[in-house]
Design a protein around this motif. Structure first.
Motif, PDB file in Angstrom:
ATOM      1  N   THR A 137      -3.027  -3.804  11.040  1.00  0.00           N
ATOM      2  CA  THR A 137      -3.747  -4.069  11.316  1.00  0.00           C
ATOM      3  C   THR A 137      -4.863  -1.992  10.961  1.00  0.00           C
ATOM      4  OG1 THR A 137      -6.123  -4.524  12.943  1.00  0.00           O
ATOM      5  CG2 THR A 137      -3.774  -2.755  13.916  1.00  0.00           C
ATOM      6  N   THR A 138      -6.278  -2.251  11.017  1.00  0.00           N
ATOM      7  CA  THR A 138      -6.903  -1.008  11.262  1.00  0.00           C
ATOM      8  C   THR A 138      -7.835  -0.956  12.058  1.00  0.00           C
ATOM      9  OG1 THR A 138      -6.918  -1.435   8.537  1.00  0.00           O
ATOM     10  CG2 THR A 138      -8.178  -0.262   8.848  1.00  0.00           C
ATOM     11  N   TYR A 139      -8.498  -0.010  12.676  1.00  0.00           N
ATOM     12  CA  TYR A 139      -9.342   0.171  13.419  1.00  0.00           C
ATOM     13  C   TYR A 139     -10.117   0.983  13.393  1.00  0.00           C
ATOM     14  CZ  TYR A 139      -6.740  -1.870  17.324  1.00  0.00           C
ATOM     15  OH  TYR A 139      -5.731  -2.569  18.528  1.00  0.00           O
ATOM     16  N   PRO A 140     -11.896   0.863  13.600  1.00  0.00           N
ATOM     17  CA  PRO A 140     -12.416   1.811  12.934  1.00  0.00           C
ATOM     18  C   PRO A 140     -12.398   2.483  14.022  1.00  0.00           C
ATOM     19  CG  PRO A 140     -13.764  -0.143  12.878  1.00  0.00           C
ATOM     20  CD  PRO A 140     -12.284  -0.138  13.551  1.00  0.00           C
ATOM     21  N   TRP A 145      14.597   0.052  15.748  1.00  0.00           N
ATOM     22  CA  TRP A 145      14.297  -1.321  14.280  1.00  0.00           C
ATOM     23  C   TRP A 145      13.660  -1.420  13.844  1.00  0.00           C
ATOM     24  CZ3 TRP A 145       8.758  -1.697  14.616  1.00  0.00           C
ATOM     25  CH2 TRP A 145       7.986  -1.160  15.143  1.00  0.00           C
ATOM     26  N   GLY A 146      12.676   0.019  13.437  1.00  0.00           N
ATOM     27  CA  GLY A 146      11.939   0.036  12.039  1.00  0.00           C
ATOM     28  C   GLY A 146      10.860   0.926  12.185  1.00  0.00           C
ATOM     29  N   LEU A 147       9.986   1.528  11.363  1.00  0.00           N
ATOM     30  CA  LEU A 147       8.672   2.074  11.760  1.00  0.00           C
ATOM     31  C   LEU A 147       7.241   1.743  11.870  1.00  0.00           C
ATOM     32  CD1 LEU A 147       8.675   5.020  10.090  1.00  0.00           C
ATOM     33  CD2 LEU A 147       8.232   4.143   7.914  1.00  0.00           C
ATOM     34  N   SER A 148       6.811   2.773  12.639  1.00  0.00           N
ATOM     35  CA  SER A 148       5.346   1.867  12.393  1.00  0.00           C
ATOM     36  C   SER A 148       4.505   3.251  11.481  1.00  0.00           C
ATOM     37  CB  SER A 148       4.853   1.741  13.880  1.00  0.00           C
ATOM     38  OG  SER A 148       3.687   2.695  14.501  1.00  0.00           O
ATOM     39  N   VAL A 149       3.483   3.354  10.437  1.00  0.00           N
ATOM     40  CA  VAL A 149       3.090   3.605  10.079  1.00  0.00           C
ATOM     41  C   VAL A 149       1.601   4.126  10.922  1.00  0.00           C
ATOM     42  CG1 VAL A 149       2.109   4.874   8.096  1.00  0.00           C
ATOM     43  CG2 VAL A 149       3.973   3.768   8.209  1.00  0.00           C
ATOM     44  N   ASN A 150       0.723   5.542  11.501  1.00  0.00           N
ATOM     45  CA  ASN A 150      -0.655   5.774  11.217  1.00  0.00           C
ATOM     46  C   ASN A 150      -1.346   5.961   9.978  1.00  0.00           C
ATOM     47  OD1 ASN A 150       0.265   5.023  13.086  1.00  0.00           O
ATOM     48  ND2 ASN A 150      -0.840   6.496  14.943  1.00  0.00           N
ATOM     49  N   VAL A 151      -2.481   5.739   9.221  1.00  0.00           N
ATOM     50  CA  VAL A 151      -2.775   6.188   7.846  1.00  0.00           C
ATOM     51  C   VAL A 151      -4.237   7.231   8.668  1.00  0.00           C
ATOM     52  CG1 VAL A 151      -3.197   6.804   5.864  1.00  0.00           C
ATOM     53  CG2 VAL A 151      -1.625   5.069   6.509  1.00  0.00           C
ATOM     54  N   VAL A 152      -4.830   7.855   8.663  1.00  0.00           N
ATOM     55  CA  VAL A 152      -5.845   8.606   9.117  1.00  0.00           C
ATOM     56  C   VAL A 152      -6.400   8.803   8.005  1.00  0.00           C
ATOM     57  CG1 VAL A 152      -6.897  10.205  10.766  1.00  0.00           C
ATOM     58  CG2 VAL A 152      -4.579   9.713  11.481  1.00  0.00           C
ATOM     59  N   GLU A 153      -7.795   7.921   8.047  1.00  0.00           N
ATOM     60  CA  GLU A 153      -8.139   8.276   6.772  1.00  0.00           C
ATOM     61  C   GLU A 153     -10.112   8.268   7.394  1.00  0.00           C
ATOM     62  OE1 GLU A 153      -6.296   5.190   3.776  1.00  0.00           O
ATOM     63  OE2 GLU A 153      -8.314   4.600   5.149  1.00  0.00           O
ATOM     64  N   ARG A 211     -10.930   6.103   9.646  1.00  0.00           N
ATOM     65  CA  ARG A 211     -10.637   4.455   9.853  1.00  0.00           C
ATOM     66  C   ARG A 211      -8.813   4.923  10.095  1.00  0.00           C
ATOM     67  NH1 ARG A 211     -10.388   3.960   5.108  1.00  0.00           N
ATOM     68  NH2 ARG A 211     -12.985   2.982   5.157  1.00  0.00           N
ATOM     69  N   VAL A 212      -8.466   3.992  11.374  1.00  0.00           N
ATOM     70  CA  VAL A 212      -7.350   4.081  11.101  1.00  0.00           C
ATOM     71  C   VAL A 212      -5.778   3.000  10.958  1.00  0.00           C
ATOM     72  CG1 VAL A 212      -5.028   4.749  12.587  1.00  0.00           C
ATOM     73  CG2 VAL A 212      -7.376   6.469  12.900  1.00  0.00           C
ATOM     74  N   ARG A 213      -5.270   3.031   9.810  1.00  0.00           N
ATOM     75  CA  ARG A 213      -4.401   1.988   9.354  1.00  0.00           C
ATOM     76  C   ARG A 213      -2.934   2.079   9.661  1.00  0.00           C
ATOM     77  NH1 ARG A 213      -4.227   2.737   3.040  1.00  0.00           N
ATOM     78  NH2 ARG A 213      -3.144   1.101   3.291  1.00  0.00           N
ATOM     79  N   TYR A 214      -3.025   0.983  10.927  1.00  0.00           N
ATOM     80  CA  TYR A 214      -1.463   0.842  11.423  1.00  0.00           C
ATOM     81  C   TYR A 214      -0.655   0.004  10.824  1.00  0.00           C
ATOM     82  CZ  TYR A 214      -3.440   3.414  15.657  1.00  0.00           C
ATOM     83  OH  TYR A 214      -4.113   3.681  15.669  1.00  0.00           O
ATOM     84  N   GLU A 263      -2.154   1.448  21.054  1.00  0.00           N
ATOM     85  CA  GLU A 263      -3.313   2.384  19.798  1.00  0.00           C
ATOM     86  C   GLU A 263      -5.044   2.486  20.293  1.00  0.00           C
ATOM     87  OE1 GLU A 263      -2.143  -0.565  16.964  1.00  0.00           O
ATOM     88  OE2 GLU A 263       0.132   0.051  16.151  1.00  0.00           O
ATOM     89  N   GLU A 264      -4.833   1.440  20.856  1.00  0.00           N
ATOM     90  CA  GLU A 264      -6.612   0.971  21.220  1.00  0.00           C
ATOM     91  C   GLU A 264      -6.515   2.445  22.490  1.00  0.00           C
ATOM     92  OE1 GLU A 264      -7.316  -3.311  21.175  1.00  0.00           O
ATOM     93  OE2 GLU A 264      -8.947  -2.669  22.379  1.00  0.00           O
ATOM     94  N   GLU A 265      -5.962   2.168  23.423  1.00  0.00           N
ATOM     95  CA  GLU A 265      -5.864   3.331  24.552  1.00  0.00           C
ATOM     96  C   GLU A 265      -6.151   4.115  23.763  1.00  0.00           C
ATOM     97  OE1 GLU A 265      -3.125   0.911  27.402  1.00  0.00           O
ATOM     98  OE2 GLU A 265      -2.027   2.257  26.739  1.00  0.00           O
ATOM     99  N   ASP A 266      -5.641   5.375  22.677  1.00  0.00           N
ATOM    100  CA  ASP A 266      -5.961   6.235  22.454  1.00  0.00           C
ATOM    101  C   ASP A 266      -6.893   5.958  21.556  1.00  0.00           C
ATOM    102  OD1 ASP A 266      -3.492   7.556  22.593  1.00  0.00           O
ATOM    103  OD2 ASP A 266      -2.431   6.528  20.828  1.00  0.00           O
ATOM    104  N   ASP A 267      -6.940   5.269  20.687  1.00  0.00           N
ATOM    105  CA  ASP A 267      -8.187   5.073  20.080  1.00  0.00           C
ATOM    106  C   ASP A 267      -9.795   5.447  20.754  1.00  0.00           C
ATOM    107  OD1 ASP A 267      -6.821   4.639  17.946  1.00  0.00           O
ATOM    108  OD2 ASP A 267      -7.599   2.462  17.361  1.00  0.00           O
TER     109      ASP A 267
END
Ligand code: FES
Ligand SMILES: [Fe+2]
Length: 360
Positions: A183-186, A273-281, A289-292, A313-317
């Motif tokens: 997902t992507t959050y502004p 189980w894997g990887l979660s990436v946050n790209v901070v744009e 814009r944060v891409r998860y 993620e929402e709590e952080d935003d």
């Protein structure tokens, strides 16, 4: 590796106006973002022979038109998507590309960016030359993730080393995208405020109830690296943890997650189980814009608990947006930091300041 120092006084180093000043924001784009390694694409863009895929790097800030092009032999090329004749954008939609032909005046390129010909220039001496080829910025590749650097000479291997070394035992060649968890959050806040928040676990017990239940917050190791940092979340008794091989630097600890940050704007959260990436744009001095992006190791049954991850993620935003409003206060001055918890924030600030020209 630089270890965090405990019990010494720490203060935030970036002044409050850093988070709202348009001039410093613009300087950061040139001096931090253009010369640093940037996430370009993950395994959701397949490396299909004979296909090309346009990608805009950091839309809303760097806005750099890039192209992932794969030749018939399966070799992938990271290219500028700008035609070297008069600057038209070469490829506008993903598709097959035996040759890349510019729609403006017909200049043609091979999938590796080599200029082949252009109508009207066949008798011109020296054409095509190397300067007519598509630009090939430095690129790097790890676990199916592709990275690019537009300027400077920072080493990809050094930048990636902290995560590549600590997690070398994991099956990185089996990562598969989980689109339902991407997902992507502004966020109405400066990109560095989002980063500050990521770089400390002090807030976890206060704003992340689900994470508080999973993590043993009596210990929260932090490691600082020349171009990044690592925070380690340790699991409570009944929570899942990594099965670490003998001799691993964290063997003996029940690691719930490694939270890596790589300068300036990439977060790689590694779970069993894997990887979660946050790209901070960055998109402005007070907008980001944060891409998860979420990937799972093939065959893994576990996975992100969608509600918990999304809620965190929402709590952080939301808290970062509040802090953005707070830093605009005329009465605000940054205070003491908590040494055992916020050393990675200070480390980040030191790196930012090294990249900014001294203030008059
Ligand atoms: S701009 Fe591409 S051929 Fe002229
Ligand atoms: Fe958080």
């Amino acid at each position: 590796m630089i270890r965090s120092t405990a019990h010494s006084a720490l203060r935030t180093l970036l002044p409050a106006d850093f988070y709202r000043d348009r001039q410093m924001y613009d300087q950061c784009l040139d001096t931090l973002f253009a010369p640093s390694w940037q996430f370009l694409a993950g395994p959701e863009i397949p490396s299909t022979p004979g296909h090309a895929h346009p990608v805009t790097l950091l839309p809303g800030s760097l806005n750099e038109p890039m192209l992932l092009s794969v030749d018939a032999d399966g070799r992938e090329h990271v290219l500028s998507n700008v035609c070297t004749h008069r600057g038209n954008l070469l490829v506008s939609t993903p598709g097959r590309c035996r040759q890349l032909v510019c729609g403006y005046h017909g200049r043609a390129f091979a999938p590796d960016g080599t200029c082949l010909r252009q109508p009207g220039l066949d008798r011109v001496k020296g054409f095509p030359g190397r300067e007519d080829d598509l630009r090939r910025p430095a690129s790097g590749h790890w676990a199916g993730l592709r990275f690019v650097r537009l300027a400077g000479d920072a080493s990809f291997e050094e930048w990636m080393a902290p995560i590549a070394e600590r997690t070398a035992h994991l099956p990185w060649d089996t990562l598969e995208p989980l689109p339902e968890h991407c997902t992507t959050y502004p966020v109405k806040a400066h990109w560095a405020l989002y980063t500050d928040n990521f770089l400390e676990g002090l807030h976890i017990p206060f704003i992340h109830p689900a994470l508080r239940e999973a993590l043993d917050m009596s210990v929260y190791p932090i490691h600082l690296f020349p171009r990044g940092s690592l925070q380690m979340g340790l699991a409570k008794e009944n929570e899942p943890a990594f099965d670490l091989p003998p001799g691993h630097p964290d063997a003996g600890s029940r690691v719930y997650a490694w939270y890596f940050w790589l300068f300036p704007n990439l977060m790689l959260n590694v779970y069993p189980w894997g990887l979660s990436v946050n790209v901070v744009e960055p998109t402005g001095p007070d907008s980001t814009r944060v891409r998860y992006l979420t990937y799972r190791f093939r065959g893994q049954q576990g996975g992100p608990q969608s509600h918990a991850l999304a809620a965190t993620e929402e709590e952080d935003d939301r808290v970062v947006e509040q802090v953005q409003r707070g830093t605009r206060s005329r009465l605000y001055h940054p205070g003491h930091l908590v040494p055992e918890w916020e050393s990675a924030v200070v480390h980040f600030h030191q790196m930012v300041l090294r990249h900014l020209p001294p203030r008059a």
